[in-house]
Enzyme design. Sequence first.
Site, PDB file in Angstrom:
ATOM      1  CD  GLU A 450      -1.148  -2.263  -1.668  1.00  0.00           C
ATOM      2  OE1 GLU A 450      -0.975  -2.946  -0.628  1.00  0.00           O
ATOM      3  OE2 GLU A 450      -0.253  -2.009  -2.469  1.00  0.00           O
ATOM      4  CG  ASP A 523       0.106  -6.471  -2.348  1.00  0.00           C
ATOM      5  OD1 ASP A 523      -0.597  -7.443  -2.046  1.00  0.00           O
ATOM      6  OD2 ASP A 523       0.049  -5.868  -3.430  1.00  0.00           O
ATOM      7  CG  ASP A 525       4.513  -4.958  -2.573  1.00  0.00           C
ATOM      8  OD1 ASP A 525       3.901  -4.271  -1.712  1.00  0.00           O
ATOM      9  OD2 ASP A 525       4.136  -5.075  -3.751  1.00  0.00           O
ATOM     10  CG  ASP A 527       4.493   0.210  -4.278  1.00  0.00           C
ATOM     11  OD1 ASP A 527       5.423   0.982  -3.933  1.00  0.00           O
ATOM     12  OD2 ASP A 527       4.123   0.031  -5.455  1.00  0.00           O
TER      13      ASP A 527
END
Length: 659
Positions: A450, A523, A525, A527
């Site tokens: 990503e 990640d 998180d 997103d």
Amino acid sequence: MTDNAATPSGSPMPTSNYTAKDIQVLEGLDPVRKRPGMYIGSTGLSGLHHLIWEVVDNSVDEAMAGFCTRIGVTILPDGACRVDDDGRGMPVDPYPSGEHKGKSAAEVVLTVLHAGGKFGGEGYKVSGGLHGVGVSVVNALSRRLLVEIDKDGRHYRQEYANGGSPQGPLAPVDAGVDGGFPRTSGTSVTFWPDPTIFVAEGTEFVTRTVLERLQTIAFLNRGLEIVFRDERAEREQEVTFRYDGGIVDFVRHLNASKEALFAKVAYFDDFDDQGQTLDIAMQWNTGYYEGIHGYANGISTTEGGMHVEGFRAALTSVVNKYARAKNLLKERDDNLLGEDIREGITAIVSVKLREPQFEGQTKAKLGNVPMRSFVQKATNERLAEWLEENPSEATRIVKKAQAAAQARVAAKNARNAIRRKTALSGAGMPDKLKDCQSNNPGESELFIVEGDSAGGSALNARDPRTQAMLPIRGKILNVERSRLDKMLKNNEIQALITAIGGGVGEEFDVTKARYHKVIALCDADVDGSHIRTLLLTFFYRQMRGLVESGFVYIAQPPLFSTVVGKQKVYLKDDAAKNLFLQQNPKHAAEFNRLKGLGEMDWQELKPTTMDPSTRTLLQVTLEEAALADEITSILMGDDVESRKQFITTNARDVRNLDF
Ligand code: 0RA
């Protein structure tokens, strides 16, 4: 009919008189206890629940015959299951002669293999019995069973123990049964599954399993009321199912989380001179997937079969005929394909027939050949009528099928374009791909990374011999909302397909995959978790073989780092951090929260996340990918209500969303 029942005056016979018969009965039911799997499929949880279905089916038969309106299913505090109904009550009169002379009909049903259904002269036209094994099988596999019959103002009862041994004759008693509802006539069967039979997975009924099946039975039997009660400690609940719309309600229920193409549900039924029946309901939604659910005698035929074949054939021909007749399909236009017409359909095809033959891998495919023409003929006639009577709905169906046909052609062109490009431009690999040197898929890994910045450190951390890298920018296109044609025009998706090399969609061939590990590196998180879910959804829908082969993985970059002495220690998540604190109670140094891959340098990324000798990877199972797919449908689909509800109910457990 019942005054001359088993024993006059209700005084139970002494048990000793029963010993000889006991032995007979146990010998009669012996095959069931010796090979339970032959009768109920398995002695695991599925077999355990089979006992309930078998008893419930008897009451459903009584309902289908028109004599019963309510069925209660109760799990008692001690784990037994009681099924009661307000039907006519099992026959209680004694056999006048023959092998079973003097025994009540109910006792014969409960102690003789395959004695169900056919007694009492007429019998039923069709039987809902799962494989028609009969309630004697339930008796054989129970440590205790109690039958209670209300009939002609009397209350009869009889008890069995140790796999079907009668503890006395069926006899009228004073006290009434404590059933789910008041009744003037009816049958209750309470059974305690034998723990020496259900050894592996125990005898505890699973509420969810029971509820799901009872709801389906209620949908398939219009107007029948089914009351489920759980009386076990801490899980007391009562749920009532009753659908006056029958399978029309079923279709609405299945479409509830989707956007219907129109409000009406098409419905028709039919029967033949042998008493075989069909019920069909259907509605389209604005989605792209096909949901045709077949049932035979109330049993889900997940592998399809003759009834579903007949339905599909008729559906294709009727809609094409209609489209031609109304000039929606012009002379020069090709016919619509079945798959175009079925796009977004939700349908129930429920048939009832004598002697259903279940075939296929999981015995979930209806094999009775005459069912095909029966369903096909009825659908040809009745659906044609329905389209004529509902022209605006009919037009929407045709228009949607035409859009699907266009998308199908466009998708084919897009696929061919990708193929041509692959063939022309050398190896044809996407510019963004940093491929590995190895040509051996068995040792090759593809990291889908990503963001560009992450790509930087990952690029340095990789082993260029076996580790390839494909950076993905932004969110890849959501595959639920877009048809294949649009999806294939998306650059990220194209790069992914080309890099992996096994094609896409139905043509996907896992033996051509260039990597046997395809690893999502995102990640930790929100997103990142979103992109991960979308990737899994894409693999689930369009490269299922890759998931099935166990080639899809999730990398696990750490969320925390801390220092111990001179060494840096990485911790995967909160759980790992807590465990570390438990094991090192004196640890005082701070924990760094690693915000994203972009913040890690390659010296950190390599040992924690990428180096096969030190990293941990999560292998994605088909179930997990399916779950991602479901979550995507809910989160990205058109139905705002479902989305809201999903987010509300799962808000407290966000980790579940986080793959
Ligand atoms: C055959 C005939 C009669 C009732 C039943 C079967 C019957 C069986 C079960 C099993 C569970 N619930 C049931 N309800 C009815 C009618 C006999 C008569 O009219 O005496």
